[in-house]
Write an enzyme that holds these catalytic residues in place. Structure first.
Site, PDB file in Angstrom:
ATOM      1  N   GLU A  49      41.757  50.352   5.198  1.00 50.00           N
ATOM      2  CA  GLU A  49      40.738  51.157   5.236  1.00 50.00           C
ATOM      3  C   GLU A  49      40.515  52.921   5.802  1.00 50.00           C
ATOM      4  O   GLU A  49      39.995  53.646   5.586  1.00 50.00           O
ATOM      5  CB  GLU A  49      39.675  50.236   5.583  1.00 50.00           C
ATOM      6  N   PHE A 111      32.142  34.314  10.424  1.00 49.82           N
ATOM      7  CA  PHE A 111      33.091  35.048  10.430  1.00 49.82           C
ATOM      8  C   PHE A 111      33.291  36.899   9.611  1.00 49.82           C
ATOM      9  O   PHE A 111      32.346  37.040   8.834  1.00 49.82           O
ATOM     10  CB  PHE A 111      33.697  34.699   9.484  1.00 49.82           C
ATOM     11  N   GLN A 112      33.939  37.666  10.239  1.00 51.17           N
ATOM     12  CA  GLN A 112      34.154  39.300  10.246  1.00 51.17           C
ATOM     13  C   GLN A 112      32.838  39.399  10.453  1.00 51.17           C
ATOM     14  O   GLN A 112      32.504  40.844   9.743  1.00 51.17           O
ATOM     15  CB  GLN A 112      34.633  39.303   8.476  1.00 51.17           C
ATOM     16  N   LYS A 161      24.791  41.257   3.116  1.00 45.61           N
ATOM     17  CA  LYS A 161      25.560  40.431   2.029  1.00 45.61           C
ATOM     18  C   LYS A 161      24.239  39.727   0.933  1.00 45.61           C
ATOM     19  O   LYS A 161      23.705  39.804   0.078  1.00 45.61           O
ATOM     20  CB  LYS A 161      26.060  38.861   2.096  1.00 45.61           C
ATOM     21  N   MET A 483      55.653  67.118  19.525  1.00 41.58           N
ATOM     22  CA  MET A 483      54.487  68.009  20.216  1.00 41.58           C
ATOM     23  C   MET A 483      54.899  66.658  21.505  1.00 41.58           C
ATOM     24  O   MET A 483      54.550  67.592  22.346  1.00 41.58           O
ATOM     25  CB  MET A 483      53.357  67.342  19.409  1.00 41.58           C
TER      26      MET A 483
END
Lengths: 579, 162
Positions: A49, A111-112, A161, A483
């Site tokens: 993502e 969940f999630q 949802k 760096m």
């Protein structure tokens, strides 16, 4: 028209002119992925993502249109937070849609489930949680409006949802309900007049051009301003390309790794004309010492930038293009335009600095600087520039390679440079290059990447190969987090802590091939040009070149962190040059 | 300890939407502005709430605080009220270790316009509304009796009429 919330969302995106979605589906966003099959919108399936977010940024930076990404709830949403923060720092307009658990489950640690509007409140210009499907059309219109107007920035829409599965009477709308949202208006004529007067009387003026000039498409107006006045120009990391590097009055990039003439001209100027720049600490060095003797004109579309770091003598809160055009009108109306003459000694001084303190490195100008396995990284950038079309888009990650790209590439056009300036997000280059190529398929897109950066997001080359997005990646492989190594070299007595990466692990050529790309390895400086030309000829798939570069190489000039810009360290070969 | 001269009163009209307080509090926190008090309640128009914030910053930073607050999309209007031009009010509740029949205490409460709203066997609960400076003074006096619980609301304010 009866639609589901999911259908209404896709319809609303189509109405906003969205052509491309970068995304990755999951449970909570599942309902929205069904109508995508029937939509005109092209969906590009990323492999992580974060890649969707950076791709949307790359797309937005090269096109000037908002980039759009869609991900699922929970980890999908948290994975895109880095890209939102990156876009927020660099004022990049992206619209991110996150799935969310059903409103009836929110707050139960479902969940999630994560509170993504809470998590991203500080890294978005604004965000919305849609709780009623009837609000979809309006909120999508608001989100695009907020992302793209005023100071641009990222926005997020959280999409539960059950909102996606609800059935509504869909009505198209462009209406907004944003009573608290105002953008800057016309520049104040009195302030413009004051600025013009200062510009006419200054002995040592310099233009400090920031990313706002590119975002407001003010390149032509800026060119006219320079034409009218002959005032020397500096362009920040976010403004590379706002004014052509090939123009004599361009002194280069200011800042920690900026060009000596740009840094020094700003330090010694008596009038600093800041256009869409925000006095970032990487530009100012120690703030109290920054442009000590200068009066300041500050043009910015964001009122909160005025006086945040440096109190200006003339603040102008407006869109950069409008403000510069007004300045031009004020200057052109003057019958005896004499600025150019008045500042000729100052300009000569700047030109002298420019001649005596160029970006340089050991072997510069030779046909093949460096030795086998230790190609000079700056040479690779120069050769890339020499062998690519003028309108090539250059993308970079973050670190030494980014600075070499910003220094040694000659930027000639706005929106031809895409990088992570404010946040400094390693791993930005590959997905951003992918997005840039999708936005400008007719242009060549090269990424200059570091080996450390490449390992963070290389998986998006699978996306590029699968979607036939032929980006080209030049890894300046110095086997180090370069760096950090440079700082340990300079400020930690060469005690190198956790910066070695190995040139061979991973095998970048095999990795590229495994991802469906062409992989090329270059160890001999003599082979640099041929490899670039071979890559340029490949148009049907991505190419990765593993350039084995000199790990000892350091970025110069450098202003040590927290030091005054007066204490700029130039390349050792120029150290004897009188300042 | 911060001096009262660094205290500025900022009132904002905000959209009455979920998460507005988070945005305001988050802004103050991440930019390092110190909130002394914060009071929020709906206005006569149910779409909006009024937030009154007493903020502790140097005067030259105040404009930055206002500009940053103004950038929040849900902030509709924002004003800084000069203490000299504002009518300020705050509510104080306190439980004090005073039993019934302490006339001196009852007189003190009556003198400042406070109210005794509850009595226990050895404690008394008082209420006072008014200018925060008067509340400060009252609170100071209560301390000599022993305060077991104290709650103040933070100041709210409106501009003076003339």
């Amino acid at each position: 028209m009866k639609l589901t919330g999911a259908q209404a969302l896709i319809k609303s995106l189509e109405r906003q002119g969205v052509e491309v979605l970068f995304g990755l589906p999951g449970g909570a966003i599942l309902p929205v992925y069904d109508p995508i099959i029937d939509s005109s919108i092209r969906h590009i399936l990323v492999r992580h993502e974060q890649g969707a977010g950076h791709a949307a940024e790359g797309y937005a930076q090269v096109t000037g249109r908002p980039g759009v990404a869609m991900v699922t709830s929970g980890p999908g949403a948290t994975n895109i937070v880095t890209a939102l923060a990156d876009a927020y720092m660099d004022s990049v307009p992206i619209v991110v849609i996150t799935g969310q658990v059903a409103t009836t489950s929110m707050g139960t640690d479902a969940f999630q489930e994560v509170d993504i509007t809470g998590i991203t409140a500080s890294v978005t210009k604004h965000n919305w949680l849609i709780t009623d499907a009837n609000d979809i059309a309006r909120i999508v219109a608001e989100a695009f409006h907020v992302a793209t107007t005023g100071r641009p920035g990222p926005v997020l829409i959280d999409f539960p949802k059950d909102v996606a599965t609800a059935t509504i009477d869909y009505e198209e709308t462009d209406a907004h309900d944003l009573p608290g949202y105002r953008t800057a208006g016309e520049p104040d004529p009195a302030a413009i007049a004051e600025a013009v007067a200062l510009m006419k009387s200054a002995d040592r003026p310099v233009l400090y051009v920031g990313g706002g000039v590119i975002k407001s498409d003010a390149g032509p107006a800026l060119a006219r301003l320079v034409e009218l006045t002959g005032i020397p120009v500096t362009t920040t990391l976010m403004a590379r390309g706002a004014y052509p590097d090939s123009e004599p009055l361009h002194l280069g990039m200011p800042g920690m790794h900026g060009a000596y003439p740009a840094v020094t001209a700003i330090q010694r100027c008596d009038l600093l004309i800041a256009l869409g720049a925000r006095f970032d600490d990487r530009v100012t060095g120690r703030v109290e010492d920054f442009a000590r003797d200068a009066k300041v004109i500050h043009v910015d579309i964001d009122r909160a930038e005025i006086g945040k770091v440096r109190r200006p003598d003339v603040p102008i809160v407006a869109d950069c293009r409008l403000a510069i055009e007004e300045l031009n009108s004020g200057l052109a109306g003057d019958p005896d335009l004499s600025i150019r003459e008045h500042i000729s000694t100052w300009v000569d001084t700047c030109m002298d600095w420019k001649a005596r303190f160029p970006y340089t490195y050991e072997g510069k100008g030779e046909s093949a600087p460096g030795v086998i396995g230790r190609i000079k990284p700056q040479f690779v950038v120069e050769e890339l520039r020499r062998l690519t079309p003028r309108d090539t888009i250059l993308v970079s990650g973050v670190g030494q390679h980014q600075m070499w790209a910003a220094q040694h590439w000659s930027f000639e056009e706005p929106r031809s440079w895409v990088n992570s300036g404010g946040l400094g997000t390693m791993g930005f280059a590959v997905p951003a290059a992918l997005g840039a190529k999708v936005g400008c398929p007719e242009k060549m897109v090269w990424a200059v990447d570091g080996d450390g950066c490449f390992q963070m997001t290389a998986q998006e080359l699978v996306t590029a190969a699968a979607e036939q997005i032929p980006v080209k990646i030049a890894i300046l492989n110095n086997a180090y987090l370069g760096m950090v190594r440079q700082w340990q070299h300079m400020f930690y007595e060469q005690r190198y802590s956790e910066v070695y990466l190995s040139p061979d692990l991973p095998d970048y050529v095999k990795w590229a091939e495994a991802m469906g790309c062409v992989g090329i390895r270059v160890t001999d400086p003599k082979d640099v040009a041929a490899a670039i030309e071979a890559a340029n000829a490949i148009t049907d798939r991505p190419v990765v070149i593993d350039f084995r570069t000199d790990s000892m190489e350091q970025v110069f000039p450098m202003v040590p962190a927290g030091a005054s810009n007066d204490d700029i360290l130039v390349h050792p070969s120029l150290a004897g040059e009188p300042r | 300890m911060t001096s009262a001269s660094r205290h500025h009163l900022v009132t904002a009209t905000v959209e009455n939407k979920a998460g507005v307080l988070l945005r305001i509090a988050g802004l103050f926190s991440r930019r390092g502005y110190n909130i002394i008090s914060l009071a929020v309640a709906p206005t006569d128009d149910e779409r909006f709430s009024r937030v009154s914030i007493v903020v502790d910053v140097e005067s030259n930073l105040l404009q930055q605080v206002i500009d940053q607050l103004d950038k929040l999309i849900n902030v509709v209007a924002i004003t800084e009220l000069d203490p000299a031009d504002a009518n300020k009010a705050e509510l104080l509740l306190a439980t004090v270790s005073v039993g019934a029949g302490d006339q001196e205490f009852d007189d003190l409460v009556a003198r400042v316009g406070g109210t005794i709203i509850d009595r226990g066997s050895e404690t008394t609960m008082v209420q006072l509304a008014g200018d925060p400076a008067i509340l400060n003074d009252f609170e100071q006096k209560l301390r000599s009796y022993g305060i077991s619980e104290l709650q103040r609301t933070g100041a709210v304010a409106l501009a003076k009429l003339s």
